[in-house]
Design an enzyme around this catalytic site. Structure first.
Site, PDB file in Angstrom:
ATOM      1  N   SER A 138      -9.707  -1.904  -6.323  1.00 42.26           N
ATOM      2  CA  SER A 138      -8.657  -2.923  -6.210  1.00 42.26           C
ATOM      3  C   SER A 138      -8.703  -3.760  -7.486  1.00 42.26           C
ATOM      4  O   SER A 138      -9.712  -3.750  -8.207  1.00 42.26           O
ATOM      5  CB  SER A 138      -8.960  -3.824  -5.004  1.00 42.26           C
ATOM      6  OG  SER A 138      -8.155  -4.983  -5.020  1.00 42.26           O
ATOM      7  N   TYR A 151     -14.663  -8.864   0.453  1.00 42.57           N
ATOM      8  CA  TYR A 151     -13.810  -7.821  -0.147  1.00 42.57           C
ATOM      9  C   TYR A 151     -14.068  -7.717  -1.650  1.00 42.57           C
ATOM     10  O   TYR A 151     -14.230  -6.630  -2.200  1.00 42.57           O
ATOM     11  CB  TYR A 151     -12.351  -8.185   0.144  1.00 42.57           C
ATOM     12  CG  TYR A 151     -11.318  -7.133  -0.206  1.00 42.57           C
ATOM     13  CD1 TYR A 151     -11.015  -6.107   0.680  1.00 42.57           C
ATOM     14  CD2 TYR A 151     -10.625  -7.187  -1.411  1.00 42.57           C
ATOM     15  CE1 TYR A 151     -10.041  -5.160   0.385  1.00 42.57           C
ATOM     16  CE2 TYR A 151      -9.657  -6.253  -1.726  1.00 42.57           C
ATOM     17  CZ  TYR A 151      -9.365  -5.231  -0.819  1.00 42.57           C
ATOM     18  OH  TYR A 151      -8.398  -4.302  -1.134  1.00 42.57           O
TER      19      TYR A 151
HETATM   20  P1  NAD Z   1      -4.136   0.315   5.549  1.00 43.12           P
HETATM   21  O1  NAD Z   1      -4.616  -0.696   6.523  1.00 43.12           O
HETATM   22  O2  NAD Z   1      -2.701   0.729   5.527  1.00 43.12           O
HETATM   23  O3  NAD Z   1      -4.990   1.668   5.689  1.00 43.12           O
HETATM   24  C1  NAD Z   1      -6.363   1.640   5.857  1.00 43.12           C
HETATM   25  C2  NAD Z   1      -6.808   2.989   6.376  1.00 43.12           C
HETATM   26  O4  NAD Z   1      -8.230   2.942   6.583  1.00 43.12           O
HETATM   27  C3  NAD Z   1      -6.191   3.355   7.727  1.00 43.12           C
HETATM   28  O5  NAD Z   1      -5.958   4.746   7.777  1.00 43.12           O
HETATM   29  C4  NAD Z   1      -7.290   2.962   8.724  1.00 43.12           C
HETATM   30  O6  NAD Z   1      -7.230   3.678   9.939  1.00 43.12           O
HETATM   31  C5  NAD Z   1      -8.506   3.349   7.916  1.00 43.12           C
HETATM   32  N1  NAD Z   1      -9.727   2.715   8.373  1.00 43.12           N
HETATM   33  C6  NAD Z   1      -9.990   1.394   8.555  1.00 43.12           C
HETATM   34  N2  NAD Z   1     -11.226   1.228   9.024  1.00 43.12           N
HETATM   35  C7  NAD Z   1     -11.773   2.467   9.139  1.00 43.12           C
HETATM   36  C8  NAD Z   1     -13.027   2.971   9.570  1.00 43.12           C
HETATM   37  N3  NAD Z   1     -13.991   2.158   9.994  1.00 43.12           N
HETATM   38  N4  NAD Z   1     -13.222   4.300   9.570  1.00 43.12           N
HETATM   39  C9  NAD Z   1     -12.248   5.151   9.171  1.00 43.12           C
HETATM   40  N5  NAD Z   1     -11.039   4.736   8.739  1.00 43.12           N
HETATM   41  C10 NAD Z   1     -10.811   3.415   8.738  1.00 43.12           C
HETATM   42  O7  NAD Z   1      -4.608  -0.244   4.127  1.00 43.12           O
HETATM   43  P2  NAD Z   1      -4.222   0.137   2.627  1.00 43.12           P
HETATM   44  O8  NAD Z   1      -3.580  -1.055   2.030  1.00 43.12           O
HETATM   45  O9  NAD Z   1      -3.553   1.447   2.542  1.00 43.12           O
HETATM   46  O10 NAD Z   1      -5.678   0.222   1.995  1.00 43.12           O
HETATM   47  C11 NAD Z   1      -6.274   1.403   1.556  1.00 43.12           C
HETATM   48  C12 NAD Z   1      -7.287   1.077   0.479  1.00 43.12           C
HETATM   49  O11 NAD Z   1      -6.619   0.508  -0.635  1.00 43.12           O
HETATM   50  C13 NAD Z   1      -8.353   0.064   0.913  1.00 43.12           C
HETATM   51  O12 NAD Z   1      -9.600   0.428   0.377  1.00 43.12           O
HETATM   52  C14 NAD Z   1      -7.852  -1.216   0.295  1.00 43.12           C
HETATM   53  O13 NAD Z   1      -8.897  -2.125   0.059  1.00 43.12           O
HETATM   54  C15 NAD Z   1      -7.251  -0.693  -0.995  1.00 43.12           C
HETATM   55  N6  NAD Z   1      -6.309  -1.588  -1.642  1.00 43.12           N
HETATM   56  C16 NAD Z   1      -5.153  -1.980  -1.007  1.00 43.12           C
HETATM   57  C17 NAD Z   1      -4.274  -2.811  -1.672  1.00 43.12           C
HETATM   58  C18 NAD Z   1      -2.977  -3.269  -1.074  1.00 43.12           C
HETATM   59  O14 NAD Z   1      -2.318  -4.119  -1.673  1.00 43.12           O
HETATM   60  N7  NAD Z   1      -2.562  -2.734   0.046  1.00 43.12           N
HETATM   61  C19 NAD Z   1      -4.569  -3.265  -2.962  1.00 43.12           C
HETATM   62  C20 NAD Z   1      -5.743  -2.859  -3.562  1.00 43.12           C
HETATM   63  C21 NAD Z   1      -6.599  -2.005  -2.887  1.00 43.12           C
END
Ligand code: NAD
Length: 256
Positions: A138, A151
């Site tokens: 991130s 985080y």
């Molecule tokens: P999201 O909530 O849409 O998806 C998260 C996924 O992780 C889902 O499929 C959920 O079921 C799964 N998950 C959560 N806990 C779990 C567990 N204990 N075991 C197995 N699966 C689990 O979130 P997202 O925004 O798509 O995030 C995905 C990644 O991207 C994360 O690592 C997040 O930190 C990172 N990220 C997101 C953003 C953003 O702006 N959305 C920015 C930077 C980084």
């Protein structure tokens, strides 16, 4: 070029993980999905692209379940060629009010799970002479925000982990890199948009605008598809010497 390889994308029933899984599948990569909630919809979306698709519901906070998932991939797909460590959760609170259980969960899911998948996938990748490990970090792996101590600690941690494993594999056909997205409009961020709309008494649209204006100079959300294309590049031969990098796709957030 990637046709017939197998990718595990953790946390791919939603958001960025699903976007990356679909983009890899368009390149002919067989996909193992993981994550909570509905798996049948995402499985059907991937299968429609004509590749083999599997699913394992391992809880990424549990080492034993991760071990079972890696054994399933070995048995059903002959190993994992591309590992995308993407599963992640968020919790927003000041450090002195941060629930201990949320801290532990964030470190386990956002950081420690990548240690387990990497240690289990790497021997097979090395034996086959090719592999790609992509850690979805991130902008919070590069800079901090208030109220996100767990985080930010986990994401800085995974950037460090990426560099260390990249050095250990530097003379092999396995590369290890991180992707650092800025704001992406997924369920994880929607919760923060909703919280801001409630706290400030504004509309959801206005809350989105304020969220972007605060951090992301492009004023546009990064998309899961754009992140998927970056992952495809990292898997390409052209990226064979890209090692240990934390590559931001953040609309200018970390340029400030
Ligand atoms: P999201 O909530 O849409 O998806 C998260 C996924 O992780 C889902 O499929 C959920 O079921 C799964 N998950 C959560 N806990 C779990 C567990 N204990 N075991 C197995 N699966 C689990 O979130 P997202 O925004 O798509 O995030 C995905 C990644 O991207 C994360 O690592 C997040 O930190 C990172 N990220 C997101 C953003 C953003 O702006 N959305 C920015 C930077 C980084």
């Amino acid at each position: 070029m990637l046709k017939g390889k197998t990718a595990l994308v953790t946390g791919s029933t939603s958001g960025i993980g699903l976007g990356i899984a679909l983009t890899l599948a368009r390149q002919g990569v067989n996909i193992v999905l993981n994550g909570f909630g509905d798996a049948e919809g995402p499985k059907a979306e991937v299968a429609a692209l004509g590749v083999k698709v599997g699913y394992h519901g391992a809880d990424m906070s549990k080492a034993g379940e991760i071990e079972a998932m890696m054994a399933y991939i070995e048995a059903e797909f002959g190993g994992c060629d591309i590992l995308v460590n993407n599963a992640g959760i968020q919790h927003v609170a000041a450090v002195e009010e941060f629930p201990v259980e949320r801290w532990d969960a964030i470190i386990a899911i956002n950081l420690t799970s990548a240690f387990h998948t990497t240690r289990l996938a790497l021997p097979g990748m090395k034996a086959r002479g090719w592999g790609r490990i992509i850690n979805v970090a991130s902008t919070h792996g590069l800079v901090a925000s208030a109220q996100k101590s767990a985080y930010v600690a986990a994401k800085h941690g995974i950037v460090g982990f990426t560099k260390s494993v990249a050095l250990e594999t530097a003379t092999t056909g396995v590369t290890v890199n991180a992707i650092c997205p800025g704001w992406v409009l997924t369920p994880l961020v929607q919760k923060q948009v909703d919280a801001r709309a409630g706290a400030d008494g504004i509309s959801i649209d206005e809350a989105k605008k304020r969220l972007l204006a605060e951090k992301q100079p492009s004023l546009q959300f990064t998309t899961p598809e754009e992140l998927g294309e970056l992952a495809v590049f990292m898997c390409s031969d052209a990226a064979a010497n890209v090692r240990g990098q934390a590559w931001a796709m953040d609309g200018g957030w970390t340029a400030q």
